[in-house]
Each structure stands twice: as C-alpha cells, then as structure tokens.
Scaffold this motif. Structure first.
Motif, PDB file in Angstrom:
ATOM      1  N   GLN A  91       0.604   2.272  -6.037  1.00 46.60           N
ATOM      2  CA  GLN A  91      -0.192   1.095  -5.715  1.00 46.60           C
ATOM      3  C   GLN A  91      -0.940   1.324  -4.406  1.00 46.60           C
ATOM      4  O   GLN A  91      -0.355   1.291  -3.323  1.00 46.60           O
ATOM      5  CB  GLN A  91       0.698  -0.150  -5.599  1.00 46.60           C
ATOM      6  CG  GLN A  91      -0.103  -1.440  -5.400  1.00 46.60           C
ATOM      7  CD  GLN A  91       0.757  -2.678  -5.502  1.00 46.60           C
ATOM      8  OE1 GLN A  91       1.820  -2.653  -6.125  1.00 46.60           O
ATOM      9  NE2 GLN A  91       0.303  -3.766  -4.901  1.00 46.60           N
ATOM     10  N   SER A  92      -2.227   1.566  -4.526  1.00 41.64           N
ATOM     11  CA  SER A  92      -3.076   1.828  -3.359  1.00 41.64           C
ATOM     12  C   SER A  92      -4.119   0.728  -3.223  1.00 41.64           C
ATOM     13  O   SER A  92      -4.769   0.357  -4.213  1.00 41.64           O
ATOM     14  CB  SER A  92      -3.771   3.190  -3.512  1.00 41.64           C
ATOM     15  OG  SER A  92      -4.846   3.315  -2.601  1.00 41.64           O
ATOM     16  N   ARG A  93      -4.292   0.237  -2.026  1.00 40.77           N
ATOM     17  CA  ARG A  93      -5.324  -0.789  -1.812  1.00 40.77           C
ATOM     18  C   ARG A  93      -6.716  -0.205  -1.996  1.00 40.77           C
ATOM     19  O   ARG A  93      -7.659  -0.940  -2.313  1.00 40.77           O
ATOM     20  CB  ARG A  93      -5.167  -1.413  -0.421  1.00 40.77           C
ATOM     21  CG  ARG A  93      -3.882  -2.190  -0.254  1.00 40.77           C
ATOM     22  CD  ARG A  93      -3.885  -3.034   1.012  1.00 40.77           C
ATOM     23  NE  ARG A  93      -2.564  -3.587   1.272  1.00 40.77           N
ATOM     24  CZ  ARG A  93      -2.284  -4.412   2.279  1.00 40.77           C
ATOM     25  NH1 ARG A  93      -3.244  -4.769   3.116  1.00 40.77           N
ATOM     26  NH2 ARG A  93      -1.054  -4.856   2.468  1.00 40.77           N
ATOM     27  N   HIS A 137       0.872  -1.178   0.000  1.00 42.29           N
ATOM     28  CA  HIS A 137       0.000   0.000   0.000  1.00 42.29           C
ATOM     29  C   HIS A 137       0.907   1.225   0.000  1.00 42.29           C
ATOM     30  O   HIS A 137       1.766   1.376   0.859  1.00 42.29           O
ATOM     31  CB  HIS A 137      -0.915   0.024   1.221  1.00 42.29           C
ATOM     32  CG  HIS A 137      -1.809   1.229   1.250  1.00 42.29           C
ATOM     33  ND1 HIS A 137      -2.899   1.364   0.422  1.00 42.29           N
ATOM     34  CD2 HIS A 137      -1.779   2.366   2.004  1.00 42.29           C
ATOM     35  CE1 HIS A 137      -3.500   2.525   0.664  1.00 42.29           C
ATOM     36  NE2 HIS A 137      -2.831   3.144   1.607  1.00 42.29           N
ATOM     37  N   GLU A 180      -7.287  -0.479  -5.676  1.00 40.20           N
ATOM     38  CA  GLU A 180      -7.507  -1.873  -6.037  1.00 40.20           C
ATOM     39  C   GLU A 180      -8.898  -2.336  -5.649  1.00 40.20           C
ATOM     40  O   GLU A 180      -9.516  -3.143  -6.344  1.00 40.20           O
ATOM     41  CB  GLU A 180      -6.452  -2.751  -5.372  1.00 40.20           C
ATOM     42  CG  GLU A 180      -5.034  -2.527  -5.910  1.00 40.20           C
ATOM     43  CD  GLU A 180      -3.976  -3.256  -5.103  1.00 40.20           C
ATOM     44  OE1 GLU A 180      -4.347  -3.940  -4.131  1.00 40.20           O
ATOM     45  OE2 GLU A 180      -2.791  -3.135  -5.433  1.00 40.20           O
TER      46      GLU A 180
END
Length: 345
Positions: free
Chosen positions: A305-307, A6, A310
């Motif tokens: 990239q971020s949860r 994250h 996603e």
C-alpha cells in the motif's frame, strides 16, 4: 490496514514495512486545509525564508539535555556505533547532520562500472519513455523545469530517472552515485514544498518547483561509470531550505564545492542536506543504464500500500536501501557510438 498507511519494501530482507510518516497530521493539514482555504498562508509557509525559520526553531534553539539527545536518537533509530563523535551531539541539528564511518558501515563501490545509491533513502526507479507501461509524465517533476529550463533536459527525454526520498531519521549526507567529470553545477531557486508522499501527490510536480542543486556529470571517461551523461538533482524541502556542498575524496576531509572540470569518485561525500526530509533525483540518457531487477520488480508490487500508487497509479512502490548499494549498471548493448555524441547542450 489503515487507509492512511504508506508502505515500502526493505531491500535487505524483501519484507513489506509500514513507514512512520513524520509530522503526518501537520503535513496533511497544510496540504489540504491551509492550501485550499488560505492560499496566502500556504505560500508563505512553503517559502525558503519560512523553511529557514522553522528549521532554526526546530533544530537549533531548543535545548537538548544528554537525556533528550539519547531519547531523540532512540526515536530515530540512530546507530551509535556507526557515528563519528556522537559525544559532541548537543542539538537536534547535530544529530541530523551526523557523520558516519561510511567506509566500514556502508557498501563499498564494486570493481565493475555501476550506479550507486547516493543516500540512505527510499527509492523509486522511473522510466521516462512515453511508451512505458506506467507513464510518469506529469508526476513528481517536469523534466524541462527540473534542470532549470536549460537545454540539458533534451538529453534525458525518454531515459531513466531514480527518485530517492530521505526521511528525517536518515543520514543526511549525499554521496556521489557515479564516477566522472563535472560538466556543470548550478542552483535553481524555488519553493520548499514537503517531500512527504501526500505533499508530492497533492502538488503533482513539486521536485521541479522546489529549490534544487543540479550537477551534470560525464561518466564516459577513463575510470568513469560508463553510463553517459548523468544529472544529479538535490531537492530541498520544508524546514530545510539549503544544501551544503562538501565533496571529499577521503572520509570528510577538505570538503569543497564541485566545479566544472573536477573528477569525482562514486561513493565519496558530495553534499549535506540541512535537517528534515528531502529528495535526490538522478536522470539518465536513453539506452545507457539499466536498473537492478529487484528494484524494478519491487516498484511493480501490487500487495504493497503506497500513497504514490493511490495518488498517481501503479508501479510506484519504493525500496528502502543504503547509500552505496548498486542500483544500476551500463546497458549490456549500448547504442552505436561510431560518431561521438556532443556533450554541450
């Protein structure tokens, strides 16, 4: 890159950072295995009573020698120079509930009307309009439920929202994001879901189901911030379960709970979250406040990239900032206010 990574943007440098998610395996287990296979246990563990017990076990009963306190502060990357009376830290709770010299180590409110970050946190700017490029309806919170089913929610439909996620290592005092007059303040009872990104995605709208303190502020007064009606929603989380109201006009002196009719000043301490991770949500009326451009641009980054991205889709990259930093300003051209807008719901 790890599939469980994250990331967020550090505002001061513009750098992409990997977040160390505290208790990540435990939260993933709780919100996957236990939630799906033992619903009764999941419900019990996310109750306010369980959060209180877990908090006491984690932060009060464990004996911390001076060596362990120093190790904890190193682990949390706590800056000793900004702390008030660090020699009095005897428990983990004392470290998490630390007071700092915010008047010298955090940005001071500027002379122009604006909205300030209420906490050291990771922020998401949200557009509540149904015509937004990346709609957020049904994500993070349900607007009507968030403010306790009160008629106030209608004032914020189609407006803006800001979500501030406090991680366990952060300074846990919340400060006033705006200057104005308090119209109403009330507690909405609820559960204590974690504010961990995975928990938020799994529960979809946890912020409007957790226990939360709602404060409504009219900023359209002399010396106010000039961004209309603002709602500040302080959301408790797993192992927290409570908020201590502690508004102080100077430093941390004479703390008190806010009451209708009180004038508050942007940048002053407002409340304290008990240890753990927690969240603050700010709500703004349509056409009254614009976010700073860098925060919006960061949220739209595709190389992070971020949860949240996603789980919910694009446009949800967080920016790490400090309490007191400017996050928004009154719109350059306000809507016609030839007839006063009533402030009663």
């Amino acid at each position: 890159m790890s599939p469980f990574c994250h990331q967020y943007i550090e505002r001061a440098t513009g750098s992409i950072r990997n977040e160390r998610l505290f208790a990540d395996p435990l939260v993933r287990f709780l919100y996957n295995e236990i939630r799906e296979n033992a619903g009764w246990l999941f419900k019990a563990l996310t109750s306010p009573q369980a959060s209180h017990i877990l908090g006491v076990l984690q932060y009060d009963l464990c004996f911390f020698s001076p060596h362990r306190i120093k190790a904890l502060m190193r682990d949390l990357d706590v800056c000793l120079e900004e702390c008030l009376n660090p020699e009095h830290f005897r428990t983990a709770r004392a470290v998490f509930e630390r007071k700092i010299r915010y008047w010298s180590c955090r940005p001071q409110p500027p002379a122009f009307p604006c909205v300030l970050a209420p906490s050291d946190s990771r922020m998401l700017p949200l557009n509540l309009s149904t015509h937004s490029l990346f709609p957020v309806k049904g994500k993070f919170f349900d607007l009507k439920t968030l403010v306790g089913e009160s008629p106030w929610h209608e004032r914020f439909a189609g407006g803006r929202a800001a979500v501030f996620r406090l991680t366990p290592d952060k300074y846990h005092y919340n400060h006033c994001p705006v200057s104005g007059e308090v119209l109403e303040t009330f507690m909405v009872e609820g559960r204590c879901h974690a504010c961990h990104p995975d928990a938020v995605v799994r529960e979809v709208t946890p912020f409007s189901r957790n226990r939360r303190l709602v404060t409504l502020v009219d900023t359209d007064i002399p010396q106010g911030s000039g961004v209309g009606l603002v709602a500040m929603v302080e959301v408790v989380a797993l192992m927290i379960g409570g908020i201590r109201e502690a508004y102080s006009h100077k430093a941390y002196e004479n703390p008190q709970a806010l009451r209708p009719g009180m004038r508050i000043q942007a940048g002053c301490p407002k409340s304290l979250f008990y240890p753990g991770s927690s969240t603050v949500v700010l709500l703004f009326e349509p056409l009254r406040m614009d976010f700073e451009e860098d925060l919006v641009a960061n949220s739209l980054r595709r190389d992070v990239q971020s949860r949240f991205c996603e789980g919910f889709g694009p446009g949800l990259v967080e920016t790490d900032l400090r309490m007191g930093e400017v996050i928004g300003r009154p719109v350059a051209l306000k809507p016609s206010l030839s007839a006063p807008v009533p402030l009663v719901p």
